[in-house]
Design a protein around this motif. Structure first.
Motif, PDB file in Angstrom:
ATOM      1  N   ALA A  95       0.839  -1.202   0.000  1.00 51.04           N
ATOM      2  CA  ALA A  95       0.000   0.000   0.000  1.00 51.04           C
ATOM      3  C   ALA A  95       0.876   1.253   0.000  1.00 51.04           C
ATOM      4  O   ALA A  95       0.581   2.232  -0.696  1.00 51.04           O
ATOM      5  N   GLY A  96       1.963   1.210   0.774  1.00 45.58           N
ATOM      6  CA  GLY A  96       2.877   2.350   0.802  1.00 45.58           C
ATOM      7  C   GLY A  96       3.538   2.583  -0.541  1.00 45.58           C
ATOM      8  O   GLY A  96       3.648   3.729  -1.005  1.00 45.58           O
ATOM      9  N   VAL A  97       3.964   1.506  -1.185  1.00 47.90           N
ATOM     10  CA  VAL A  97       4.587   1.617  -2.508  1.00 47.90           C
ATOM     11  C   VAL A  97       3.591   2.166  -3.521  1.00 47.90           C
ATOM     12  O   VAL A  97       3.916   3.032  -4.346  1.00 47.90           O
ATOM     13  N   LEU A  98       2.342   1.686  -3.443  1.00 43.31           N
ATOM     14  CA  LEU A  98       1.302   2.155  -4.364  1.00 43.31           C
ATOM     15  C   LEU A  98       1.018   3.638  -4.157  1.00 43.31           C
ATOM     16  O   LEU A  98       0.890   4.402  -5.122  1.00 43.31           O
ATOM     17  N   CYS A  99       0.948   4.059  -2.898  1.00 43.93           N
ATOM     18  CA  CYS A  99       0.717   5.478  -2.605  1.00 43.93           C
ATOM     19  C   CYS A  99       1.867   6.338  -3.127  1.00 43.93           C
ATOM     20  O   CYS A  99       1.639   7.393  -3.730  1.00 43.93           O
ATOM     21  N   ALA A 100       3.096   5.888  -2.887  1.00 46.65           N
ATOM     22  CA  ALA A 100       4.260   6.640  -3.349  1.00 46.65           C
ATOM     23  C   ALA A 100       4.268   6.740  -4.875  1.00 46.65           C
ATOM     24  O   ALA A 100       4.505   7.815  -5.436  1.00 46.65           O
ATOM     25  N   ALA A 101       3.975   5.616  -5.540  1.00 49.91           N
ATOM     26  CA  ALA A 101       3.948   5.618  -7.003  1.00 49.91           C
ATOM     27  C   ALA A 101       2.856   6.551  -7.524  1.00 49.91           C
ATOM     28  O   ALA A 101       3.051   7.272  -8.506  1.00 49.91           O
ATOM     29  N   SER A 102       1.710   6.568  -6.847  1.00 54.23           N
ATOM     30  CA  SER A 102       0.608   7.436  -7.266  1.00 54.23           C
ATOM     31  C   SER A 102       0.993   8.910  -7.137  1.00 54.23           C
ATOM     32  O   SER A 102       0.687   9.722  -8.019  1.00 54.23           O
ATOM     33  N   LEU A 103       1.669   9.257  -6.036  1.00 56.89           N
ATOM     34  CA  LEU A 103       2.104  10.643  -5.852  1.00 56.89           C
ATOM     35  C   LEU A 103       3.094  11.051  -6.935  1.00 56.89           C
ATOM     36  O   LEU A 103       3.005  12.146  -7.507  1.00 56.89           O
ATOM     37  N   ILE A 104       4.055  10.158  -7.217  1.00 57.39           N
ATOM     38  CA  ILE A 104       5.069  10.455  -8.230  1.00 57.39           C
ATOM     39  C   ILE A 104       4.415  10.660  -9.602  1.00 57.39           C
ATOM     40  O   ILE A 104       4.728  11.612 -10.333  1.00 57.39           O
ATOM     41  N   LEU A 105       3.480   9.788  -9.944  1.00 61.13           N
ATOM     42  CA  LEU A 105       2.805   9.902 -11.236  1.00 61.13           C
ATOM     43  C   LEU A 105       1.946  11.161 -11.307  1.00 61.13           C
ATOM     44  O   LEU A 105       1.873  11.817 -12.348  1.00 61.13           O
ATOM     45  N   PHE A 106       1.308  11.512 -10.200  1.00 61.47           N
ATOM     46  CA  PHE A 106       0.496  12.737 -10.162  1.00 61.47           C
ATOM     47  C   PHE A 106       1.363  13.963 -10.449  1.00 61.47           C
ATOM     48  O   PHE A 106       1.013  14.811 -11.275  1.00 61.47           O
ATOM     49  N   VAL A 107       2.510  14.043  -9.767  1.00 57.42           N
ATOM     50  CA  VAL A 107       3.402  15.194  -9.960  1.00 57.42           C
ATOM     51  C   VAL A 107       3.931  15.220 -11.394  1.00 57.42           C
ATOM     52  O   VAL A 107       3.965  16.274 -12.041  1.00 57.42           O
ATOM     53  N   TYR A 108       4.323  14.052 -11.910  1.00 59.31           N
ATOM     54  CA  TYR A 108       4.861  13.995 -13.262  1.00 59.31           C
ATOM     55  C   TYR A 108       3.809  14.398 -14.299  1.00 59.31           C
ATOM     56  O   TYR A 108       4.111  15.121 -15.260  1.00 59.31           O
ATOM     57  N   TYR A 109       2.572  13.966 -14.087  1.00 53.44           N
ATOM     58  CA  TYR A 109       1.499  14.337 -15.023  1.00 53.44           C
ATOM     59  C   TYR A 109       1.303  15.853 -15.020  1.00 53.44           C
ATOM     60  O   TYR A 109       1.198  16.480 -16.081  1.00 53.44           O
TER      61      TYR A 109
END
Length: 196
Positions: A18-32
């Motif tokens: 869940a932590g990895v998924l949250c971190a990946a989601s944040l990174i993708l949000f910023v990159y988008y």
């Protein structure tokens, strides 16, 4: 006992995932956000957000790149430049002063560069810059900062009341994950503060 241990292991695994998924989601949000910025429009002022000054008094790579992007923007379209940033605990000089000296060394007239040296974060950078814009009768700013940081800076501009467009300076690829994750956490803080 063995069953209990297995449940703990599964729970820990689920939490890690869940932590990895949250971190990946944040990174993708910023990159988008970073890759879907509107084009730079008209501006009558340039606001440059500060970054670290090293202990020997020289600008960090991030600050060097922001200054170069600002210089390029000025050379393309001369306008009042406001360089923002106070002196942090581990910095020998205020970021704004270091940037102003750089711009003067590049031949920009002193009347075109104002160092704002009281701000310690992005919101303060922009609030203090806004006061200078208002004092000079200027209405639209080009905000320059690191690429991943531009969207949140523009969101803060909208909150504060600055009409702005943004231009990002490239950040070091090896810091992509660190920068984007940290920026994602800053977005969470931004959204929480916006709901107050």
């Amino acid at each position: 006992m063995q069953h209990f241990g297995r449940r703990i292991a599964l729970t820990l695994t689920a939490l890690v995932l869940a932590g990895v998924l949250c971190a990946a989601s944040l990174i993708l949000f910023v990159y988008y956000q970073e890759t879907h910025l509107p084009p730079v429009g008209e501006y009558d002022a340039i606001i440059v957000l500060g970054a670290q000054v090293k202990q020997d008094g020289t600008p960090s790579v991030a600050l060097q790149r922001r200054m170069q992007a600002a210089l390029d923007a000025y050379n393309n379209h001369p306008a009042l430049m406001i360089v923002c940033g106070a002196q942090g605990d581990n910095e020998p000089r205020a970021e704004g002063d270091v940037m102003r000296d750089f711009m003067l060394d590049q031949g920009i007239p002193p009347s075109d560069v104002i160092a704002e040296t009281a701000s310690f974060n992005t919101r303060e950078n922009l609030e203090y810059a806004q006061a200078i814009l208002a004092d000079r009768g200027l209405s639209r700013a080009l905000v320059i900062t690191s690429d991943y940081h531009v969207p949140r800076a523009l969101a803060l501009c909208r909150q504060i009341g600055i009409e702005a467009c943004g231009k990002g300076s490239p950040s070091k690829p090896e810091y992509f994950l660190k920068n984007h994750l940290r920026e994602g956490l800053s977005w969470i803080k931004f959204f929480v503060e916006s709901m107050r």
